[in-house]
Design a protein around this motif. Structure first.
Motif, PDB file in Angstrom:
ATOM      1  N   GLY A 168       0.776  -1.231   0.000  1.00  0.00           N
ATOM      2  CA  GLY A 168       0.000   0.000   0.000  1.00  0.00           C
ATOM      3  C   GLY A 168       0.807   1.281   0.000  1.00  0.00           C
ATOM      4  O   GLY A 168       0.243   2.369   0.156  1.00  0.00           O
ATOM      5  N   ALA A 169       2.130   1.184  -0.156  1.00  0.00           N
ATOM      6  CA  ALA A 169       2.968   2.379  -0.153  1.00  0.00           C
ATOM      7  C   ALA A 169       2.778   3.179  -1.433  1.00  0.00           C
ATOM      8  O   ALA A 169       2.341   2.651  -2.462  1.00  0.00           O
ATOM      9  CB  ALA A 169       4.433   1.996  -0.001  1.00  0.00           C
ATOM     10  N   THR A 170       3.116   4.453  -1.371  1.00  0.00           N
ATOM     11  CA  THR A 170       3.217   5.287  -2.561  1.00  0.00           C
ATOM     12  C   THR A 170       4.598   5.059  -3.163  1.00  0.00           C
ATOM     13  O   THR A 170       5.603   5.110  -2.461  1.00  0.00           O
ATOM     14  CB  THR A 170       3.046   6.771  -2.209  1.00  0.00           C
ATOM     15  OG1 THR A 170       1.747   6.961  -1.640  1.00  0.00           O
ATOM     16  CG2 THR A 170       3.199   7.660  -3.442  1.00  0.00           C
ATOM     17  N   VAL A 171       4.653   4.802  -4.471  1.00  0.00           N
ATOM     18  CA  VAL A 171       5.910   4.395  -5.103  1.00  0.00           C
ATOM     19  C   VAL A 171       6.315   5.369  -6.200  1.00  0.00           C
ATOM     20  O   VAL A 171       5.522   5.690  -7.088  1.00  0.00           O
ATOM     21  CB  VAL A 171       5.801   2.981  -5.693  1.00  0.00           C
ATOM     22  CG1 VAL A 171       7.126   2.563  -6.324  1.00  0.00           C
ATOM     23  CG2 VAL A 171       5.390   1.990  -4.623  1.00  0.00           C
ATOM     24  N   ILE A 172       7.566   5.808  -6.113  1.00  0.00           N
ATOM     25  CA  ILE A 172       8.182   6.642  -7.148  1.00  0.00           C
ATOM     26  C   ILE A 172       9.253   5.794  -7.809  1.00  0.00           C
ATOM     27  O   ILE A 172      10.248   5.428  -7.175  1.00  0.00           O
ATOM     28  CB  ILE A 172       8.815   7.904  -6.541  1.00  0.00           C
ATOM     29  CG1 ILE A 172       7.763   8.713  -5.786  1.00  0.00           C
ATOM     30  CG2 ILE A 172       9.482   8.755  -7.616  1.00  0.00           C
ATOM     31  CD1 ILE A 172       8.351   9.687  -4.797  1.00  0.00           C
ATOM     32  N   ALA A 189       3.745   1.781 -10.403  1.00  0.00           N
ATOM     33  CA  ALA A 189       4.321   2.925  -9.706  1.00  0.00           C
ATOM     34  C   ALA A 189       3.389   4.130  -9.804  1.00  0.00           C
ATOM     35  O   ALA A 189       2.828   4.413 -10.866  1.00  0.00           O
ATOM     36  CB  ALA A 189       5.684   3.274 -10.287  1.00  0.00           C
ATOM     37  N   ASP A 190       3.237   4.836  -8.706  1.00  0.00           N
ATOM     38  CA  ASP A 190       2.378   6.023  -8.694  1.00  0.00           C
ATOM     39  C   ASP A 190       3.000   7.153  -9.506  1.00  0.00           C
ATOM     40  O   ASP A 190       2.293   7.947 -10.125  1.00  0.00           O
ATOM     41  CB  ASP A 190       2.162   6.484  -7.248  1.00  0.00           C
ATOM     42  CG  ASP A 190       1.487   5.419  -6.413  1.00  0.00           C
ATOM     43  OD1 ASP A 190       0.257   5.311  -6.483  1.00  0.00           O
ATOM     44  OD2 ASP A 190       2.205   4.677  -5.717  1.00  0.00           O
ATOM     45  N   VAL A 191       4.320   7.221  -9.482  1.00  0.00           N
ATOM     46  CA  VAL A 191       5.074   8.218 -10.247  1.00  0.00           C
ATOM     47  C   VAL A 191       6.214   7.482 -10.924  1.00  0.00           C
ATOM     48  O   VAL A 191       6.952   6.739 -10.274  1.00  0.00           O
ATOM     49  CB  VAL A 191       5.635   9.330  -9.334  1.00  0.00           C
ATOM     50  CG1 VAL A 191       6.371  10.374 -10.165  1.00  0.00           C
ATOM     51  CG2 VAL A 191       4.529   9.977  -8.507  1.00  0.00           C
ATOM     52  N   ALA A 192       6.376   7.662 -12.230  1.00  0.00           N
ATOM     53  CA  ALA A 192       7.478   7.054 -12.976  1.00  0.00           C
ATOM     54  C   ALA A 192       8.217   8.162 -13.708  1.00  0.00           C
ATOM     55  O   ALA A 192       7.613   8.914 -14.475  1.00  0.00           O
ATOM     56  CB  ALA A 192       6.960   6.015 -13.961  1.00  0.00           C
ATOM     57  N   VAL A 193       9.515   8.279 -13.448  1.00  0.00           N
ATOM     58  CA  VAL A 193      10.296   9.415 -13.919  1.00  0.00           C
ATOM     59  C   VAL A 193      11.594   8.930 -14.560  1.00  0.00           C
ATOM     60  O   VAL A 193      12.212   7.969 -14.084  1.00  0.00           O
ATOM     61  CB  VAL A 193      10.615  10.366 -12.735  1.00  0.00           C
ATOM     62  CG1 VAL A 193      11.558  11.476 -13.165  1.00  0.00           C
ATOM     63  CG2 VAL A 193       9.323  10.967 -12.189  1.00  0.00           C
ATOM     64  N   ASP A 194      12.013   9.627 -15.615  1.00  0.00           N
ATOM     65  CA  ASP A 194      13.274   9.351 -16.288  1.00  0.00           C
ATOM     66  C   ASP A 194      14.388  10.098 -15.568  1.00  0.00           C
ATOM     67  O   ASP A 194      14.468  11.320 -15.631  1.00  0.00           O
ATOM     68  CB  ASP A 194      13.188   9.809 -17.743  1.00  0.00           C
ATOM     69  CG  ASP A 194      14.424   9.443 -18.558  1.00  0.00           C
ATOM     70  OD1 ASP A 194      15.454   9.060 -17.966  1.00  0.00           O
ATOM     71  OD2 ASP A 194      14.353   9.557 -19.797  1.00  0.00           O
ATOM     72  N   TYR A 195      15.263   9.366 -14.876  1.00  0.00           N
ATOM     73  CA  TYR A 195      16.298  10.036 -14.080  1.00  0.00           C
ATOM     74  C   TYR A 195      17.432  10.596 -14.929  1.00  0.00           C
ATOM     75  O   TYR A 195      18.346  11.225 -14.392  1.00  0.00           O
ATOM     76  CB  TYR A 195      16.835   9.122 -12.977  1.00  0.00           C
ATOM     77  CG  TYR A 195      17.578   7.884 -13.421  1.00  0.00           C
ATOM     78  CD1 TYR A 195      18.825   7.955 -14.034  1.00  0.00           C
ATOM     79  CD2 TYR A 195      17.050   6.613 -13.171  1.00  0.00           C
ATOM     80  CE1 TYR A 195      19.506   6.819 -14.417  1.00  0.00           C
ATOM     81  CE2 TYR A 195      17.732   5.475 -13.546  1.00  0.00           C
ATOM     82  CZ  TYR A 195      18.955   5.582 -14.179  1.00  0.00           C
ATOM     83  OH  TYR A 195      19.634   4.449 -14.551  1.00  0.00           O
ATOM     84  N   THR A 196      17.376  10.384 -16.252  1.00  0.00           N
ATOM     85  CA  THR A 196      18.363  11.033 -17.115  1.00  0.00           C
ATOM     86  C   THR A 196      17.934  12.444 -17.497  1.00  0.00           C
ATOM     87  O   THR A 196      18.730  13.189 -18.081  1.00  0.00           O
ATOM     88  CB  THR A 196      18.614  10.209 -18.389  1.00  0.00           C
ATOM     89  OG1 THR A 196      17.437  10.195 -19.198  1.00  0.00           O
ATOM     90  CG2 THR A 196      19.015   8.778 -18.049  1.00  0.00           C
ATOM     91  N   ALA A 197      16.698  12.814 -17.176  1.00  0.00           N
ATOM     92  CA  ALA A 197      16.222  14.171 -17.441  1.00  0.00           C
ATOM     93  C   ALA A 197      16.792  15.138 -16.407  1.00  0.00           C
ATOM     94  O   ALA A 197      16.901  14.805 -15.226  1.00  0.00           O
ATOM     95  CB  ALA A 197      14.696  14.213 -17.410  1.00  0.00           C
ATOM     96  N   ASP A 198      17.149  16.344 -16.851  1.00  0.00           N
ATOM     97  CA  ASP A 198      17.772  17.317 -15.953  1.00  0.00           C
ATOM     98  C   ASP A 198      16.849  17.719 -14.801  1.00  0.00           C
ATOM     99  O   ASP A 198      17.321  18.063 -13.712  1.00  0.00           O
ATOM    100  CB  ASP A 198      18.188  18.569 -16.735  1.00  0.00           C
ATOM    101  CG  ASP A 198      19.342  18.309 -17.700  1.00  0.00           C
ATOM    102  OD1 ASP A 198      20.075  17.320 -17.473  1.00  0.00           O
ATOM    103  OD2 ASP A 198      19.488  19.068 -18.667  1.00  0.00           O
ATOM    104  N   ASP A 199      15.544  17.694 -15.047  1.00  0.00           N
ATOM    105  CA  ASP A 199      14.604  18.192 -14.038  1.00  0.00           C
ATOM    106  C   ASP A 199      13.855  17.077 -13.329  1.00  0.00           C
ATOM    107  O   ASP A 199      12.758  17.297 -12.810  1.00  0.00           O
ATOM    108  CB  ASP A 199      13.601  19.150 -14.702  1.00  0.00           C
ATOM    109  CG  ASP A 199      12.689  18.447 -15.702  1.00  0.00           C
ATOM    110  OD1 ASP A 199      13.052  17.332 -16.170  1.00  0.00           O
ATOM    111  OD2 ASP A 199      11.614  18.998 -16.018  1.00  0.00           O
ATOM    112  N   TRP A 200      14.452  15.871 -13.251  1.00  0.00           N
ATOM    113  CA  TRP A 200      13.668  14.747 -12.732  1.00  0.00           C
ATOM    114  C   TRP A 200      13.261  14.953 -11.279  1.00  0.00           C
ATOM    115  O   TRP A 200      12.158  14.563 -10.882  1.00  0.00           O
ATOM    116  CB  TRP A 200      14.399  13.428 -12.926  1.00  0.00           C
ATOM    117  CG  TRP A 200      15.562  13.132 -12.018  1.00  0.00           C
ATOM    118  CD1 TRP A 200      16.872  13.341 -12.282  1.00  0.00           C
ATOM    119  CD2 TRP A 200      15.501  12.552 -10.713  1.00  0.00           C
ATOM    120  NE1 TRP A 200      17.648  12.937 -11.223  1.00  0.00           N
ATOM    121  CE2 TRP A 200      16.835  12.443 -10.247  1.00  0.00           C
ATOM    122  CE3 TRP A 200      14.464  12.112  -9.885  1.00  0.00           C
ATOM    123  CZ2 TRP A 200      17.147  11.929  -8.992  1.00  0.00           C
ATOM    124  CZ3 TRP A 200      14.777  11.586  -8.637  1.00  0.00           C
ATOM    125  CH2 TRP A 200      16.106  11.499  -8.192  1.00  0.00           C
TER     126      TRP A 200
END
Length: 332
Positions: A168-172, A189-200
């Motif tokens: 039940g955790a919130t997942v990034i 995942a609740d939030v999925a982000v590209d960590y190669t982006a400068d503004d991740w």
């Protein structure tokens, strides 16, 4: 049979697809007709002559590979007849021989596969899954947590995302590139982000309602600058759990930096607690059994990136250049 043999340490191209004699099981061993063989980052290091956990280099030529799943077709002396014809999976430890159409395995290493569990999924759980179970011993995740998972499209990361959602955790989930980000989103995942982006990091803060430091747990397999930025997202009291550093070495935080941030940083597989656990007889098998049970129940579904056995060199190159998603598996 066909197998992949390494005749000289060096680049992936040194892995040769060749015809060799079938192995014969010694007393206490079985022979497995391999349906899937695991590829591990340690295999790529050993191919280059870097020993890692190996006490000495293997005698060349050698057949690499430490994880196999398939069907038992021959028994060595003293092995119970009940194993004949059974679907099994095994981690070979430091013994070679997995990249082949047939492999011999000590009977005490075998796990019988439950009905419905695919061989390639079993390969993912026998090594990567057991490491995930080890990491989770230190996590204590609950539904109140906000967990960041780096390398969330990797073998371990994808399982951590699923476990965190199961409690039940919130997942990034952080991943490199749009294809991997899409897979992380599919995992839940609740939030999925590209960590190669400068503004991740800004993207993560925006997704969390603009809160500067809102995460409570960080599962870190990347290290380097990505880990440093991710630690900056942890709230006071947060946990930084390290189990790898594919992005350029482990993050080094001083006691003063940790105190200022108010977080705990732990390299989970180097702790005294972990060493004491794995030194207990049967502890590693216990982790393997738990991992297999999670997969058999459907609670955890591993991501698998398959390559034909003959293309082991391409599999190694893809793994070394971070061009894979999930556990890398060779299929004869």
């Amino acid at each position: 049979m066909h197998a992949i043999r390494l005749h000289a340490f060096g680049p992936a191209e040194n892995l040769a697809y060749e015809r060799v004699a079938d192995p014969e099981p010694a007393p206490g061993q079985v022979r497995v007709v391999v349906a899937a063989a695991g590829v591990h980052v340690l295999d790529t290091a050993l191919r280059q002559g870097e020993l890692g956990p190996y006490p000495e280099p293997p005698q060349l030529p050698t057949i690499p590979g430490r994880e196999v799943a398939g069907t038992v077709d021959a028994l060595g002396e003293g092995v119970d007849q009940r194993w004949l014809g059974r679907r099994v999976v095994a981690h070979l430890g430091l013994a070679p021989g997995g990249y082949a159409e047939k492999a011999v395995v000590a009977v005490e290493k075998l796990h019988e596969l439950p009905d419905g569990l695919r061989e390639d999924h079993a390969i993912a759980m026998i090594g990567t899954g057991r490491t995930t179970m080890a990491v989770l011993r230190f996590s204590d995740l609950t539904a109140d947590d906000v967990a960041i998972v780096t390398a969330a499209a990797g073998g371990i990361g994808s399982l951590l995302v699923q476990h965190a959602k199961n409690v039940g955790a919130t997942v990034i989930g952080l991943a490199g590139g749009p294809e991997k980000v899409a897979r992380v989103r599919e995992l839940g995942a609740d939030v999925a982000v590209d960590y190669t982006a400068d503004d991740w990091t800004a993207q993560v803060r925006a997704a969390l309602g603009g809160r500067e430091r809102a995460a409570t747990a960080l599962f870190d397999a990347v290290g380097g600058d990505v880990a440093r930025d991710a630690v900056g997202l942890l709230a006071p009291g947060g946990r930084h759990l390290v189990y790898g550093w594919s992005g350029g070495g482990p993050l080094k935080l001083t006691a003063e930096e940790l105190a200022e941030l108010g977080v705990t940083s732990l390299s989970v597989l180097e702790t005294a607690e972990w060493r004491a656990f794995v030194s207990r007889p049967g502890a590693v098998r216990e982790l393997e059994e738990k991992a297999m049970a999670e997969a058999a129940s459907g609670r955890l579904v591993p991501l698998v990136h398959r390559f034909p056995l003959a293309e082991a060199a391409r599999a190694h190159t893809a793994l070394e250049t971070r061009g894979t998603i999930g556990k890398v598996v060779l299929v004869p």
